[in-house]
Write a protein that holds these residues in place. Sequence first.
Motif, PDB file in Angstrom:
ATOM      1  N   GLY A 100       0.781  -1.229   0.000  1.00  0.00           N
ATOM      2  CA  GLY A 100       0.000   0.000   0.000  1.00  0.00           C
ATOM      3  C   GLY A 100       0.808   1.272   0.000  1.00  0.00           C
ATOM      4  O   GLY A 100       0.393   2.281   0.557  1.00  0.00           O
ATOM      5  N   LEU A 101       1.945   1.261  -0.622  1.00  0.00           N
ATOM      6  CA  LEU A 101       2.838   2.416  -0.617  1.00  0.00           C
ATOM      7  C   LEU A 101       2.284   3.577  -1.433  1.00  0.00           C
ATOM      8  O   LEU A 101       2.522   4.733  -1.122  1.00  0.00           O
ATOM      9  N   SER A 102       1.526   3.283  -2.472  1.00  0.00           N
ATOM     10  CA  SER A 102       0.938   4.306  -3.357  1.00  0.00           C
ATOM     11  C   SER A 102       1.985   5.286  -3.861  1.00  0.00           C
ATOM     12  O   SER A 102       1.766   6.494  -3.862  1.00  0.00           O
ATOM     13  N   ALA A 103       3.106   4.785  -4.279  1.00  0.00           N
ATOM     14  CA  ALA A 103       4.192   5.629  -4.782  1.00  0.00           C
ATOM     15  C   ALA A 103       4.243   5.559  -6.302  1.00  0.00           C
ATOM     16  O   ALA A 103       3.924   4.536  -6.895  1.00  0.00           O
ATOM     17  N   SER A 104       4.649   6.653  -6.911  1.00  0.00           N
ATOM     18  CA  SER A 104       4.828   6.672  -8.355  1.00  0.00           C
ATOM     19  C   SER A 104       6.282   6.401  -8.738  1.00  0.00           C
ATOM     20  O   SER A 104       6.573   6.029  -9.858  1.00  0.00           O
ATOM     21  N   ASP A 105       7.189   6.576  -7.793  1.00  0.00           N
ATOM     22  CA  ASP A 105       8.599   6.310  -8.031  1.00  0.00           C
ATOM     23  C   ASP A 105       9.267   6.043  -6.697  1.00  0.00           C
ATOM     24  O   ASP A 105       8.841   6.554  -5.659  1.00  0.00           O
ATOM     25  N   VAL A 106      10.301   5.230  -6.704  1.00  0.00           N
ATOM     26  CA  VAL A 106      11.045   4.915  -5.483  1.00  0.00           C
ATOM     27  C   VAL A 106      12.501   4.698  -5.856  1.00  0.00           C
ATOM     28  O   VAL A 106      12.806   4.199  -6.933  1.00  0.00           O
ATOM     29  N   GLU A 107      13.383   5.111  -4.979  1.00  0.00           N
ATOM     30  CA  GLU A 107      14.821   4.938  -5.218  1.00  0.00           C
ATOM     31  C   GLU A 107      15.472   4.478  -3.927  1.00  0.00           C
ATOM     32  O   GLU A 107      15.165   4.975  -2.842  1.00  0.00           O
ATOM     33  N   LEU A 108      16.369   3.526  -4.039  1.00  0.00           N
ATOM     34  CA  LEU A 108      17.147   3.040  -2.904  1.00  0.00           C
ATOM     35  C   LEU A 108      18.292   4.002  -2.677  1.00  0.00           C
ATOM     36  O   LEU A 108      19.015   4.350  -3.604  1.00  0.00           O
ATOM     37  N   GLY A 109      18.443   4.496  -1.444  1.00  0.00           N
ATOM     38  CA  GLY A 109      19.464   5.486  -1.116  1.00  0.00           C
ATOM     39  C   GLY A 109      20.868   4.922  -1.132  1.00  0.00           C
ATOM     40  O   GLY A 109      21.077   3.703  -1.226  1.00  0.00           O
ATOM     41  N   PRO A 110      21.861   5.802  -1.000  1.00  0.00           N
ATOM     42  CA  PRO A 110      23.256   5.377  -1.062  1.00  0.00           C
ATOM     43  C   PRO A 110      23.665   4.435   0.073  1.00  0.00           C
ATOM     44  O   PRO A 110      24.612   3.668  -0.078  1.00  0.00           O
ATOM     45  N   ASP A 111      22.926   4.454   1.197  1.00  0.00           N
ATOM     46  CA  ASP A 111      23.238   3.523   2.289  1.00  0.00           C
ATOM     47  C   ASP A 111      22.679   2.133   2.000  1.00  0.00           C
ATOM     48  O   ASP A 111      22.948   1.192   2.720  1.00  0.00           O
ATOM     49  N   ARG A 112      21.889   1.997   0.930  1.00  0.00           N
ATOM     50  CA  ARG A 112      21.309   0.754   0.426  1.00  0.00           C
ATOM     51  C   ARG A 112      20.322   0.105   1.393  1.00  0.00           C
ATOM     52  O   ARG A 112      19.997  -1.074   1.263  1.00  0.00           O
ATOM     53  N   HIS A 113      19.793   0.857   2.373  1.00  0.00           N
ATOM     54  CA  HIS A 113      18.708   0.338   3.199  1.00  0.00           C
ATOM     55  C   HIS A 113      17.650   1.396   3.505  1.00  0.00           C
ATOM     56  O   HIS A 113      16.729   1.153   4.266  1.00  0.00           O
ATOM     57  N   THR A 114      17.743   2.569   2.902  1.00  0.00           N
ATOM     58  CA  THR A 114      16.722   3.600   3.025  1.00  0.00           C
ATOM     59  C   THR A 114      16.127   3.860   1.645  1.00  0.00           C
ATOM     60  O   THR A 114      16.866   4.017   0.674  1.00  0.00           O
ATOM     61  N   PHE A 115      14.800   3.859   1.570  1.00  0.00           N
ATOM     62  CA  PHE A 115      14.111   4.147   0.317  1.00  0.00           C
ATOM     63  C   PHE A 115      13.523   5.542   0.357  1.00  0.00           C
ATOM     64  O   PHE A 115      13.034   5.995   1.391  1.00  0.00           O
ATOM     65  N   TYR A 116      13.549   6.194  -0.789  1.00  0.00           N
ATOM     66  CA  TYR A 116      12.930   7.501  -0.971  1.00  0.00           C
ATOM     67  C   TYR A 116      11.820   7.299  -1.992  1.00  0.00           C
ATOM     68  O   TYR A 116      12.081   6.897  -3.120  1.00  0.00           O
ATOM     69  N   ALA A 117      10.570   7.540  -1.572  1.00  0.00           N
ATOM     70  CA  ALA A 117       9.416   7.292  -2.427  1.00  0.00           C
ATOM     71  C   ALA A 117       8.666   8.588  -2.684  1.00  0.00           C
ATOM     72  O   ALA A 117       8.499   9.416  -1.782  1.00  0.00           O
TER      73      ALA A 117
END
Length: 128
Positions: A100-117
């Motif tokens: 249920g994230l309802s995101a149009s785009d998501v990227e994995l951050g440089p620490d490789r465990h934080t997502f930016y949606a």
Amino acid sequence: MVAGARQQQGDRGADGSLAGLALSPDDPRLLGVNGGGRGFTVDLAADTVTASYDITPHRWLRTLSVNTAGTRLYTLSQDASLLAIDTAANAVAPGEGVAGLSASDVELGPDRHTFYAVSGADLRIIGF
């Protein structure tokens, strides 16, 4: 096509589309998804598709990121979920995604465990 370039038929979706690609950081693999809910793996050293598997049959997938170890492929699905794909088993990793994230785009951050949606005008930060 560029002169000297090679072309190989990939794993197209039911609608004929390839929806996303991501390089594995730990070995020469290219991971991808198509418009029909299937994933695939390409061995870059041999230039061959080595695996093709169902993720969410008949539903689109998009926006790919791979963790540092190359063991997880993250993708957005048509039902607004962030899915974690176990790249060794070629299957969804249970309990590791976000429904249920309802995101149009998501990227994995440089620490490789934080997502930016991105969801509309909102930025969501999701830690794993």
